[in-house]
Structures are given as structure tokens and as C-alpha cells.
Design a protein around this motif. Structure first.
Motif, PDB file in Angstrom:
ATOM      1  N   PHE A   1       1.071  -1.612  -0.343  1.00  0.00           N
ATOM      2  CA  PHE A   1       0.235  -0.266  -0.076  1.00  0.00           C
ATOM      3  C   PHE A   1       1.076   1.301   0.009  1.00  0.00           C
ATOM      4  CE2 PHE A   1      -2.703  -3.263   1.189  1.00  0.00           C
ATOM      5  CZ  PHE A   1      -3.851  -2.626   1.183  1.00  0.00           C
ATOM      6  N   SER A   2       1.902   1.317   0.974  1.00  0.00           N
ATOM      7  CA  SER A   2       3.503   3.028   1.081  1.00  0.00           C
ATOM      8  C   SER A   2       3.495   2.690  -0.134  1.00  0.00           C
ATOM      9  CB  SER A   2       3.758   2.343   2.345  1.00  0.00           C
ATOM     10  OG  SER A   2       4.171   1.225   2.619  1.00  0.00           O
ATOM     11  N   ARG A   3       4.382   1.728  -0.870  1.00  0.00           N
ATOM     12  CA  ARG A   3       4.862   1.615  -1.782  1.00  0.00           C
ATOM     13  C   ARG A   3       3.726   2.671  -3.616  1.00  0.00           C
ATOM     14  NH1 ARG A   3       9.336  -1.469  -2.747  1.00  0.00           N
ATOM     15  NH2 ARG A   3       9.360  -0.642  -4.345  1.00  0.00           N
ATOM     16  N   HIS A   4       2.748   1.711  -3.245  1.00  0.00           N
ATOM     17  CA  HIS A   4       1.679   1.860  -4.575  1.00  0.00           C
ATOM     18  C   HIS A   4       1.410   3.461  -4.216  1.00  0.00           C
ATOM     19  CE1 HIS A   4       1.900  -1.175  -6.937  1.00  0.00           C
ATOM     20  NE2 HIS A   4       1.672  -2.758  -6.172  1.00  0.00           N
ATOM     21  N   ALA A   5       1.012   3.907  -2.909  1.00  0.00           N
ATOM     22  CA  ALA A   5       0.782   5.147  -3.252  1.00  0.00           C
ATOM     23  C   ALA A   5       0.819   6.305  -3.651  1.00  0.00           C
ATOM     24  CB  ALA A   5       0.239   5.645  -1.188  1.00  0.00           C
ATOM     25  N   GLU A   6       2.632   6.269  -3.754  1.00  0.00           N
ATOM     26  CA  GLU A   6       2.910   7.102  -4.503  1.00  0.00           C
ATOM     27  C   GLU A   6       2.532   7.393  -5.759  1.00  0.00           C
ATOM     28  OE1 GLU A   6       7.867   8.001  -6.328  1.00  0.00           O
ATOM     29  OE2 GLU A   6       7.812   6.054  -5.207  1.00  0.00           O
ATOM     30  N   THR A   7       2.391   6.065  -6.611  1.00  0.00           N
ATOM     31  CA  THR A   7       2.183   6.400  -8.267  1.00  0.00           C
ATOM     32  C   THR A   7       0.983   6.870  -8.481  1.00  0.00           C
ATOM     33  OG1 THR A   7       3.251   4.285  -9.117  1.00  0.00           O
ATOM     34  CG2 THR A   7       1.875   5.176  -9.674  1.00  0.00           C
ATOM     35  N   VAL A   8      -0.022   6.327  -7.521  1.00  0.00           N
ATOM     36  CA  VAL A   8      -1.368   7.051  -7.029  1.00  0.00           C
ATOM     37  C   VAL A   8      -1.923   8.134  -6.810  1.00  0.00           C
ATOM     38  CG1 VAL A   8      -3.997   6.436  -5.874  1.00  0.00           C
ATOM     39  CG2 VAL A   8      -2.224   4.687  -6.687  1.00  0.00           C
ATOM     40  N   GLY A   9      -0.891   8.796  -5.774  1.00  0.00           N
ATOM     41  CA  GLY A   9      -1.405   9.826  -5.329  1.00  0.00           C
ATOM     42  C   GLY A   9      -0.322  11.227  -6.182  1.00  0.00           C
ATOM     43  N   GLU A  10       0.523  10.558  -7.455  1.00  0.00           N
ATOM     44  CA  GLU A  10       1.416  12.037  -8.235  1.00  0.00           C
ATOM     45  C   GLU A  10       0.190  11.871  -9.222  1.00  0.00           C
ATOM     46  OE1 GLU A  10       5.081  10.719  -8.878  1.00  0.00           O
ATOM     47  OE2 GLU A  10       5.179  11.642 -10.898  1.00  0.00           O
ATOM     48  N   LEU A  11      -0.896  10.546  -9.509  1.00  0.00           N
ATOM     49  CA  LEU A  11      -1.421  10.773 -10.636  1.00  0.00           C
ATOM     50  C   LEU A  11      -2.242  11.395 -10.998  1.00  0.00           C
ATOM     51  CD1 LEU A  11      -1.275   6.666 -11.821  1.00  0.00           C
ATOM     52  CD2 LEU A  11      -0.487   9.180 -13.731  1.00  0.00           C
ATOM     53  N   ALA A  12      -3.258  10.990  -8.760  1.00  0.00           N
ATOM     54  CA  ALA A  12      -4.073  11.945  -8.715  1.00  0.00           C
ATOM     55  C   ALA A  12      -3.981  13.939  -8.363  1.00  0.00           C
ATOM     56  CB  ALA A  12      -5.020  11.783  -7.284  1.00  0.00           C
ATOM     57  N   ASP A  13      -2.755  14.039  -8.028  1.00  0.00           N
ATOM     58  CA  ASP A  13      -2.355  15.599  -7.980  1.00  0.00           C
ATOM     59  C   ASP A  13      -2.155  16.175  -8.996  1.00  0.00           C
ATOM     60  OD1 ASP A  13      -1.975  15.100  -5.449  1.00  0.00           O
ATOM     61  OD2 ASP A  13      -0.064  15.078  -5.386  1.00  0.00           O
ATOM     62  N   GLU A  14      -1.783  14.943 -10.364  1.00  0.00           N
ATOM     63  CA  GLU A  14      -1.643  15.333 -11.709  1.00  0.00           C
ATOM     64  C   GLU A  14      -3.099  16.070 -12.850  1.00  0.00           C
ATOM     65  OE1 GLU A  14       0.925  16.247 -13.895  1.00  0.00           O
ATOM     66  OE2 GLU A  14       2.225  16.168 -11.588  1.00  0.00           O
ATOM     67  N   GLY A  15      -4.308  15.756 -11.644  1.00  0.00           N
ATOM     68  CA  GLY A  15      -5.222  15.608 -12.279  1.00  0.00           C
ATOM     69  C   GLY A  15      -5.489  14.886 -13.021  1.00  0.00           C
ATOM     70  N   HIS A  16      -5.200  13.565 -13.021  1.00  0.00           N
ATOM     71  CA  HIS A  16      -5.744  12.844 -13.649  1.00  0.00           C
ATOM     72  C   HIS A  16      -7.095  11.613 -13.258  1.00  0.00           C
ATOM     73  CE1 HIS A  16      -2.675  12.715 -16.709  1.00  0.00           C
ATOM     74  NE2 HIS A  16      -1.010  12.291 -15.360  1.00  0.00           N
ATOM     75  N   ARG A  17      -7.880  10.968 -13.959  1.00  0.00           N
ATOM     76  CA  ARG A  17      -8.574  10.475 -14.057  1.00  0.00           C
ATOM     77  C   ARG A  17      -8.410   9.323 -13.429  1.00  0.00           C
ATOM     78  NH1 ARG A  17     -11.843  13.829 -17.200  1.00  0.00           N
ATOM     79  NH2 ARG A  17     -13.844  15.157 -16.478  1.00  0.00           N
ATOM     80  N   VAL A  18      -8.496   9.068 -12.345  1.00  0.00           N
ATOM     81  CA  VAL A  18      -7.533   7.462 -11.850  1.00  0.00           C
ATOM     82  C   VAL A  18      -8.118   6.260 -11.516  1.00  0.00           C
ATOM     83  CG1 VAL A  18      -5.874   6.752 -10.639  1.00  0.00           C
ATOM     84  CG2 VAL A  18      -5.684   8.889 -11.035  1.00  0.00           C
TER      85      VAL A  18
END
Ligand code: ADP
Ligand code: X15
Length: 405
Positions: A37-54
Motif C-alpha cells: 500500500f505505501s509503495r503504490h501510494a506514491e504512484t496513485v498520489g502522483e497521478l491524482a495530484d496531476e489531475g488525471h482521472r484514476v
């Protein structure tokens, strides 16, 4: 080093379908937080911060096992790691899923239900076959890009891993990038002295399948977990047979691996250390049997014996490199933790290069108060990392490379 496109190469404001590996331990029906969870949080957080629909896809357990549960709890756990709400829909590619995907706003994140609840996900088949499934054909048109962040599942040819890269532009997430780089560098490294691999866990097929190839670079294999029971069975001891109708732990894996096990015992016997005995529960207490006393019809063996821990200890401490894949016993229960904790502590205290791999096994580090810094690399991948050590390609990674070319 293979090159694939990463999330740095995505266009702005995309609709992205992201494959994570959130496969987690489940205790009393509850998914347990772990470093996936903590490792994938980096990818998911970055994509959401960039404004993608995830939109996220992941699997949990295998059909028929008690770890095969819904991902509804996973959304909450992952959300805590990125401090953001993650929506969940108990559907994969039906109308409910499509409606939830359609309703997503930029920066919002939605997790779909366990991919293995679709008949299209399993079994392993060629990417072209998986790309043609209803699962992939229905979901792919909803997205601009597919991102694979599930390095630890990249050895499986399942629809969510190998179907979508043929249907959408495909990119690697942050975990895919870092795990791929670390594990490939390790696979290419030469070690001068003793190289030891500790092999355990429940997925004996994943470890036994690569032992023949790894036999060229590993000097000694120390066996625990289910693999050790199957090797002891081949050596004529009374262990390694299923005794619970609902849990197929041994007999299928025996049927799939018997030839390799016998060949390894024949050709590489001097490289293989087997348990001297195994531990079981007797009236709530830990008890042990020597090899000769093993009695598969009446006991579940949950750990290697204390004598085995002492036998493996100097092998580990005299090593220049140690690889661990799979726990040597059921370390989640303290009375059966001696094998795993003994091995992991010896690795931590030895001045050697080390890798501890596996979603479950790597948890033993925190559970027993050890420091991640005492290990060369702690991988959230188990089967994928030892497959990478053989130098073989992982299908999920290969398709990302193909997509970039
Ligand atoms: N003798 C055993 N009987 C049942 N389970 C075992 C035994 N030895 C180890 N295990 C279990 O194996 C699990 C790890 O297996 P596996 O999934 O193959 O590894 P990983 O997820 O770490 O790659 C641990 O959670 C541990 O409880
Ligand atoms: O946990 C996983 O692999 P691992 O136990 O080898 O680390 C992956 O999620 C793959 O799961 P699977 O072995 O049920 O295909």
C-alpha cells in the motif's frame, strides 16, 4: 536496461487505468496493511495530484482460498496512505463500474473489485487471447492510457496484466520502475563468495520452478515452508500431503513439480539443505518431530525445527549474498516464527548483500522489530523477483517495453 514509457510521458488530464498489486495478508477476513500500500501510494498520489482521472485494478488471493476477498477494505487502507478518498465499486466491467468510471472528476480515484472475480482474468494465456476478452474489450475504450505498477505480479499472464498493453498506450508506474531497476541490477550482479538462497512460503511452484536455473548462481539452497515438505516427501519422509479437503497446498504442487524435485535431489543434492525436523501444534504449544517422526496424516507442520534453525544459521552467516523468498514457517504466529525470524535476524546481523522478497515475507521485518536498513533490498515482489534473478523476462514488463518500441 530495458526502456519503457513511464508516467512522466503521459499527456495532461488523462483517463488512466492503473494495475496495482494490493494482494495482502488477510486475517479473520480483514486485509492487513503492508508495504504494498505505501509503495503504490506514491504512484496513485502522483497521478491524482496531476489531475488525471484514476481508476485502479488489483487482485486479492486466489479463488477457493480464504484470502480471496473483496477489495472494499483495500480502498480505505490505500486512501489513508495518500490522505485522499478512494472510491470503491463492487464491479469490474459491468454497468456499475462503467457508471462509476464515467462519473469520475479530474484528480478523483476509483478502485474496481478484485480482478480475479472475473472469469476472464485467470487462467494464464497469451496476451493476444487476454486482449480479446470481454473484460479488456469493455474497459479499454473508457481510458486513454494503461499503467502497470504491479511488478510483483508481472510474472503472471492474466488479463489485467497482459491484455491491456495490447489495447491501450502502456506506461510503467513508479513501483514498476523502481522494482524493475533494483531487481534487474541485482540479477546482473556477480558475487565472489558464498551465495545462499532461503526458499519457503506457500507458493512452492514459483520457487521450485526456478531452482534449476538458479542452481548455477546459488551455492546453497536452505529450504523451509511448503517447498521443504515436498522435498522431504521426495526423500521418503511422511510429509507434504494434503490433509484438509478444502485446502490444496501440497498435492497439486507435488504433481506439478515432482520431476524437478527428484532431478534436483539427484543432481544438486550437495547444494540443498533440508529441515532436520518440523514443528507442529500440540495442545496449544509448539512441539517438534524429527524427519523420522513426521506423520502427515495427523499433523500440520508449521515451521522448521530449532535444530534446523541452528543448522541454517552458519550457512547464512558465512555468506556474501543471501536471498530470501518465502517465510520458513508461519511467522505470523509467534510460536511458529523461529525459522523465519532466526533466518531474517542472521541475515540482518551478517555483513552480506541481501534481498528479502515477498508481500507476506517482507512483513516479518516490521513484525519482529528489525530495521529495513539492515537489508540490501526489501522487495514487495516474491515470485517475480526470483524469476528476474534467473534473467528471464517477466511478461508484464516485456509488454511495456514492446509498447515503448
Ligand atoms: N509450513 C507452513 N505451513 C503453512 N504456511 C506456511 C508454512 N511456512 C510458511 N508459510 C506461510 O507462507 C506465507 C508466505 O508465502 P508466499 O505467499 O509463498 O510468500 P510471499 O508472499 O512472501 O512471496 C507466510 O505468510 C507463511 O505464513
Ligand atoms: O503476492 C504475489 O506474489 P508473491 O507471493 O510471490 O509476492 C502476487 O500478488 C501474485 O499473486 P499470485 O501468486 O496469487 O499470482
Amino acid at each position: 536496461m530495458a526502456s519503457f514509457n513511464t508516467i512522466d510521458d503521459l499527456d495532461d488530464a488523462q483517463r488512466v487505468l492503473v494495475r496495482l498489486d494490493l494482494n495482502s495478508p488477510v486475517e479473520d477476513g480483514e486485509a492487513q496493511d503492508n508495504r504494498r500500500f505505501s509503495r503504490h501510494a506514491e504512484t496513485v498520489g502522483e497521478l491524482a495530484d496531476e489531475g488525471h482521472r484514476v481508476v485502479l485494478m488489483a487482485h486479492q488471493g486466489r479463488p477457493g482460498r480464504d484470502t480471496f476477498v473483496s477489495l472494499d477494505q483495500h480502498a480505505g487502507i490505500l486512501g489513508e496512505h495518500i490522505d485522499r478518498e478512494i472510491q470503491f465499486v463492487d464491479d469490474i466491467y459491468g454497468d456499475d463500474a462503467l457508471d462509476a468510471i464515467e462519473a469520475l472528476e479530474p484528480g478523483e480515484v476509483l478502485l474496481l473489485e478484485n480482478t480475479r472475480m472475473s472469469d476472464d482474468e485467470l487462467p494464464e494465456e497469451a496476451p493476444e487471447v487476454k486482449a480479446d476478452t470481454e473484460f479488456v474489450q469493455t474497459l479499454a475504450p473508457q481510458f486513454d492510457a494503461y499503467i502497470n505498477d504491479a511488478y510483483s505480479a508481472a510474472h503472471r499472464k492474466h488479463a489485467s496484466l497482459v491484455g491491456f498493453p495490447l489495447a491501450l498506450p502502456a506506461f510503467a508506474g513508479r513501483v514498476m520502475e523502481t522494482e524493475y531497476e533494483a531487481n534487474t541490477a541485482i540479477a546482473n550482479r556477480e558475487f565472489d563468495g558464498q551465495v545462499t538462497m532461503l526458499v519457503g512460503g506457500t507458493k512452492a511452484t514459483d520457487v521450485i520452478g526456478v531452482m534449476e536455473t538458479l542452481g548455477e548462481k546459488i551455492d546453497t539452497f536452505c529450504l523451509g515452508g511448503i517447498a521443504s515438505h515436498l522435498f522431504l516427501r521426495a526423500a521418503g519422509y511422511d510429509v507434504g500431503y494434503d490433509r484438509h479437503e478444502d485446502l490444496d497446498l501440497y498435492d497439486t504442487q507435488w504433481a506439478n513439480n515432482e520431476d524437478v524435485i527428484r532431478r534436483l535431489l539427484d543432481e544438486r543434492r550437495d547444494q540443498i539443505e533440508l529441515p532436520e525436523g518440523l514443528a507442529y501444534e500440540d495442545d496449544g504449544e509448539r512441539a517438534e518431530h524429527t524427519r523420522e517422526q513426521l506423520d502427515a496424516a495427523n499433523h500440520d507442520y508449521m515451521d522448521i525445527s530449532e535444530e534446523t534453525v541452528e543448522k541454517y544459521d552458519p550457512t547464512i552467516r558465512n555468506s556474501d549474498a543471501v536471498f530470501l523468498k518465502g517465510a520458513l514457517g508461519v511467522f505470523e504466529e509467534e510460536q511458529f516464527s523461529a525459522g523465519t525470524v532466526g533466518a531474517v535476524k542472521a541475515i540482518a546481523e551478517t555483513d552480506c548483500f541481501s534481498v528479502v522478497g515477498g508481500g507476506d515475507t517482507s512483513r516479518s521485518i516490521e513484525m519482529y522489530g528489525m530495521d529495513e536498513a539492515d537489508f540490501g533490498h526489501v522487495s514487495i515482489a516474491g515470485g517475480a523477483y526470483i524469476r528476474a534473478l534467473t534473467g528471464d523476462d517477466l511478461p508484464g514488463v516485456e509488454l511495456l517495453v514492446d509498447a515503448a518500441n
